[in-house]
Design an enzyme around this catalytic site. Structure first.
Site, PDB file in Angstrom:
ATOM      1  N   THR A 136     -20.561 122.290  58.871  1.00 11.40           N
ATOM      2  CA  THR A 136     -21.373 123.476  58.594  1.00 11.40           C
ATOM      3  C   THR A 136     -22.448 123.171  57.570  1.00 11.40           C
ATOM      4  O   THR A 136     -22.275 122.293  56.708  1.00 11.40           O
ATOM      5  CB  THR A 136     -20.478 124.616  58.061  1.00 11.40           C
ATOM      6  OG1 THR A 136     -21.287 125.682  57.560  1.00 11.40           O
ATOM      7  CG2 THR A 136     -19.594 124.133  56.918  1.00 11.40           C
ATOM      8  N   ASP A 137     -23.548 123.915  57.627  1.00 10.63           N
ATOM      9  CA  ASP A 137     -24.596 123.760  56.619  1.00 10.63           C
ATOM     10  C   ASP A 137     -24.149 124.257  55.248  1.00 10.63           C
ATOM     11  O   ASP A 137     -24.777 123.945  54.226  1.00 10.63           O
ATOM     12  CB  ASP A 137     -25.883 124.469  57.048  1.00 10.63           C
ATOM     13  CG  ASP A 137     -25.714 125.975  57.263  1.00 10.63           C
ATOM     14  OD1 ASP A 137     -24.587 126.488  57.174  1.00 10.63           O
ATOM     15  OD2 ASP A 137     -26.733 126.643  57.547  1.00 10.63           O
ATOM     16  N   GLU A 138     -23.051 124.994  55.190  1.00  9.12           N
ATOM     17  CA  GLU A 138     -22.593 125.529  53.913  1.00  9.12           C
ATOM     18  C   GLU A 138     -22.137 124.441  52.945  1.00  9.12           C
ATOM     19  O   GLU A 138     -22.034 124.680  51.740  1.00  9.12           O
ATOM     20  CB  GLU A 138     -21.472 126.556  54.125  1.00  9.12           C
ATOM     21  CG  GLU A 138     -21.943 127.797  54.873  1.00  9.12           C
ATOM     22  CD  GLU A 138     -20.922 128.909  54.891  1.00  9.12           C
ATOM     23  OE1 GLU A 138     -20.289 129.149  53.836  1.00  9.12           O
ATOM     24  OE2 GLU A 138     -20.757 129.550  55.939  1.00  9.12           O
ATOM     25  N   TYR A 161     -14.013 127.627  51.284  1.00 11.58           N
ATOM     26  CA  TYR A 161     -14.244 127.205  52.671  1.00 11.58           C
ATOM     27  C   TYR A 161     -15.179 126.010  52.729  1.00 11.58           C
ATOM     28  O   TYR A 161     -14.856 124.965  53.317  1.00 11.58           O
ATOM     29  CB  TYR A 161     -14.823 128.361  53.490  1.00 11.58           C
ATOM     30  CG  TYR A 161     -15.502 127.890  54.754  1.00 11.58           C
ATOM     31  CD1 TYR A 161     -14.789 127.221  55.741  1.00 11.58           C
ATOM     32  CD2 TYR A 161     -16.868 128.101  54.958  1.00 11.58           C
ATOM     33  CE1 TYR A 161     -15.419 126.762  56.901  1.00 11.58           C
ATOM     34  CE2 TYR A 161     -17.504 127.660  56.107  1.00 11.58           C
ATOM     35  CZ  TYR A 161     -16.778 126.984  57.072  1.00 11.58           C
ATOM     36  OH  TYR A 161     -17.394 126.531  58.205  1.00 11.58           O
ATOM     37  N   LYS A 165     -14.592 121.988  53.906  1.00 10.77           N
ATOM     38  CA  LYS A 165     -15.352 121.307  54.960  1.00 10.77           C
ATOM     39  C   LYS A 165     -16.069 120.076  54.409  1.00 10.77           C
ATOM     40  O   LYS A 165     -16.140 119.035  55.072  1.00 10.77           O
ATOM     41  CB  LYS A 165     -16.355 122.271  55.595  1.00 10.77           C
ATOM     42  CG  LYS A 165     -15.722 123.387  56.401  1.00 10.77           C
ATOM     43  CD  LYS A 165     -14.952 122.882  57.613  1.00 10.77           C
ATOM     44  CE  LYS A 165     -15.862 122.379  58.707  1.00 10.77           C
ATOM     45  NZ  LYS A 165     -15.115 122.005  59.942  1.00 10.77           N
TER      46      LYS A 165
END
Length: 355
Positions: A136-138, A161, A165
């Site tokens: 994810t870009d997060e 979260y 990741k």
């Protein structure tokens, strides 16, 4: 016949990927491993029941025996790891389960893959094998008002979260750097489309709007996300699996930056017009206390995957949101089933004291 082990294939992106692959390829076998937690739903795969190219296995990516047995029995060419706890609010409420699934589960997949594919005597890997980590870009943290995430942007996760990741991504690259494991990592922007569990913004707002319930919007609603139609994401993952250079990270973005409040107002306008119901209005919007550590803006530069693999997002937001709303209106029974029981309990826990 090319064989894939797809983890989390009953979830939102995983089930869309399986549909995409079965539509595109005739000579293929997909082994689908999913634990069937709250977001994993076999109804997402109902229309391919009986398709011999898809084998569903209920199981946990943290279970070493299950994963090892599947690798031995089916000898997949590619593992694509979608399986993850993915909702930021849930990670704030219970970080431990995110570490268990997203970090420990990924390490287990890597270890089992290494046992099946790697010869330590010669330090070589079986030809044609690859491990794809869907991220994810997060993991990059937050952007200011300008600029974009690139593959060289330092990792700076802000939620449990995204930290889980980022940890998984680092472990995948460690297996590549240490053992030369054939891997790729993809990092996508916010996906939307069919089969998305309605704790996420777009299906949550569609569901609440059609029932004329309050629409909880965090803070001022001016958080910016880069929205990517899920079918475009599936195409990108397929291209990375086929032709991605080993050890590379590929960012996948939609070039569709929109604020959360714009998304909500678009859904209201679309449903008011389609359902011909003037009771559907912006009066349903209720601003609630902002999420802890809420990143203000994400945006991805997908130039690398465009240049290297020829991928580009084909679906503009104005088209994708119509396709998405169409699907949810055509599948209200699906929505009603997945929003019963435990989901409603969770919804009240997350938003009840904020409204």
């Amino acid at each position: 016949m090319k064989k894939y082990l797809v983890t989390g294939g009953a979830g939102f992106i995983g089930s869309n990927f399986i549909h995409y692959m079965l539509e595109k390829y005739s000579d293929i076998l997909i082994i689908d491993l999913d634990k069937l937690t709250y977001a994993g739903n076999l109804e997402n795969l109902k229309d391919i029941e009986g398709d011999k190219r898809h084998i569903f296995i209920k199981g946990d990516i943290c279970d070493r025996k299950t994963v090892s047995d599947l690798l031995m029995r089916y000898d997949p060419d590619c593992i694509i790891n979608f399986a993850a706890e993915s909702h930021v609010d849930r990670s704030i409420a219970d970080p431990q389960v995110f570490v268990e699934t997203n970090v420990s589960g990924t390490v287990n997949l890597l270890g089992c893959s290494m046992n099946a594919w790697y010869d330590p005597a010669t330090c070589t890997w079986l030809p044609g094998k690859k491990f794809i980590q869907v991220s994810t870009d997060e993991v990059y943290g937050a952007l200011g008002s300008d600029g974009f995430f690139t593959e060289s942007t330092p990792l700076s996760p802000h939620s449990p979260y995204s930290a889980s990741k980022a940890s998984a991504d680092l472990l995948v690259m460690a297996f590549h750097d240490t053992y030369k494991m054939p891997v790729n990592i993809t990092r996508c922007s916010n996906n939307y489309g069919p089969y998305q569990f309605p704790e996420k913004l777009i299906p949550l707002m569609i569901n609440n709007t059609r029932q004329k319930k309050q629409l909880p919007v965090y803070g001022d609603g001016m958080q910016v996300r880069d929205w990517l139609y899920v079918k475009d994401h599936c195409k990108a993952i397929d291209m990375v699996a086929e032709n991605g250079k080993t050890g590379e990270v590929y960012n996948i973005g939609g070039h569709n930056e929109r604020t959360n409040i714009f998304i909500v107002k678009t859904i209201i306008e679309q449903l008011r017009r389609r359902l011909e119901d003037e009771g559907i209005s912006e009066a349903l919007i209720t601003h609630v206390a902002d999420r802890l550590g809420h990143d203000r803006r994400y945006a991805i530069d997908p130039e690398k995957i465009r240049k290297d693999l020829g991928w580009f997002p084909e679906t503009p937001f104005e088209e994708g949101i119509v396709l998405t709303i169409d699907w949810y209106l055509d599948n209200e029974a699906w929505m009603d089933r997945v929003t019963s029981g435990n989901y409603m309990k969770y919804y009240e826990e997350m938003y009840g004291n904020r409204l």
